[in-house]
Design an enzyme around this catalytic site. Sequence first.
Site, PDB file in Angstrom:
ATOM      1  N   ARG A  56       2.490   0.949  24.085  1.00 33.93           N
ATOM      2  CA  ARG A  56       1.023   0.852  23.990  1.00 33.93           C
ATOM      3  C   ARG A  56       0.410   1.950  24.855  1.00 33.93           C
ATOM      4  O   ARG A  56       1.025   2.412  25.816  1.00 33.93           O
ATOM      5  CB  ARG A  56       0.535  -0.518  24.416  1.00 33.93           C
ATOM      6  CG  ARG A  56       0.780  -0.801  25.877  1.00 33.93           C
ATOM      7  CD  ARG A  56       0.583  -2.256  26.244  1.00 33.93           C
ATOM      8  NE  ARG A  56       0.691  -2.441  27.685  1.00 33.93           N
ATOM      9  CZ  ARG A  56       1.822  -2.359  28.379  1.00 33.93           C
ATOM     10  NH1 ARG A  56       2.956  -2.059  27.762  1.00 33.93           N
ATOM     11  NH2 ARG A  56       1.838  -2.550  29.675  1.00 33.93           N
ATOM     12  N   HIS A  99      21.198  -0.668   9.018  1.00 32.10           N
ATOM     13  CA  HIS A  99      21.945  -1.572   8.135  1.00 32.10           C
ATOM     14  C   HIS A  99      20.976  -2.359   7.266  1.00 32.10           C
ATOM     15  O   HIS A  99      19.784  -2.447   7.563  1.00 32.10           O
ATOM     16  CB  HIS A  99      22.801  -2.539   8.952  1.00 32.10           C
ATOM     17  CG  HIS A  99      23.828  -1.855   9.798  1.00 32.10           C
ATOM     18  ND1 HIS A  99      24.959  -1.265   9.274  1.00 32.10           N
ATOM     19  CD2 HIS A  99      23.875  -1.638  11.123  1.00 32.10           C
ATOM     20  CE1 HIS A  99      25.669  -0.720  10.254  1.00 32.10           C
ATOM     21  NE2 HIS A  99      25.028  -0.930  11.392  1.00 32.10           N
ATOM     22  N   THR A 119       7.106   2.013  17.758  1.00 29.82           N
ATOM     23  CA  THR A 119       7.189   1.487  16.398  1.00 29.82           C
ATOM     24  C   THR A 119       5.972   1.874  15.554  1.00 29.82           C
ATOM     25  O   THR A 119       5.952   1.607  14.355  1.00 29.82           O
ATOM     26  CB  THR A 119       7.306  -0.048  16.417  1.00 29.82           C
ATOM     27  OG1 THR A 119       6.181  -0.587  17.113  1.00 29.82           O
ATOM     28  CG2 THR A 119       8.591  -0.492  17.120  1.00 29.82           C
TER      29      THR A 119
END
Length: 199
Positions: A192, A113, A177
């Site tokens: 990580r 969105h 990410t």
Amino acid sequence: MIDRLAYALLAFPSRIRDRLWVAKLRRYCCAAEDAEFTPQTSIHNPFARAAVGIGSRSLFMGEINIITDAAKVRIGDWCFVGPGAKLWAMESIDIGSRVFVSHGVQVFDNNSHSLSAGERHERYRELRTAGRHLTPEAVVHRAIRIEDDVWIGFNSAIMKGVTIGRGAVVGAGSVVTHDVEAYSVVVGNPARVVGQSKT
């Protein structure tokens, strides 16, 4: 003998239903003849059939959502995508060969969105009143690449713009990410490096 016959007759309609469902799925994607689907499989592709490609000997039990007419999802050979795994594409999700995507994994090449509360509300109002978006929502999107021999643990999330290198392992429940180096083991939120996998 009668019990076996009764069971076979009861099971017969569900087998026909399952075969019809799989035949319908194949109309929404370009899948190798020996790619397999299950009754849990779902492909939402209102655009070109070629937007979704699934390779040989792959078993797809998840869900694919093609959100724009430019979006593409490619899954290589000998892949497994588990039940409840969802791939949401506005641009491109490219999965190599021999990749395991466990159950519940979410792969998003987009933000879903707009970051604007006003725009999100306006698009939702359109959806509820007109039944569709009347104007496109400004959503950030970037391609995802998952290279050969990767294993993604259950309930992980792979976010936009990420490349996961060959042979990497993503631990269960991780949120990826940033890019993951080949043969790395990553865990956590954000994910990580905690070790190395083997070739």
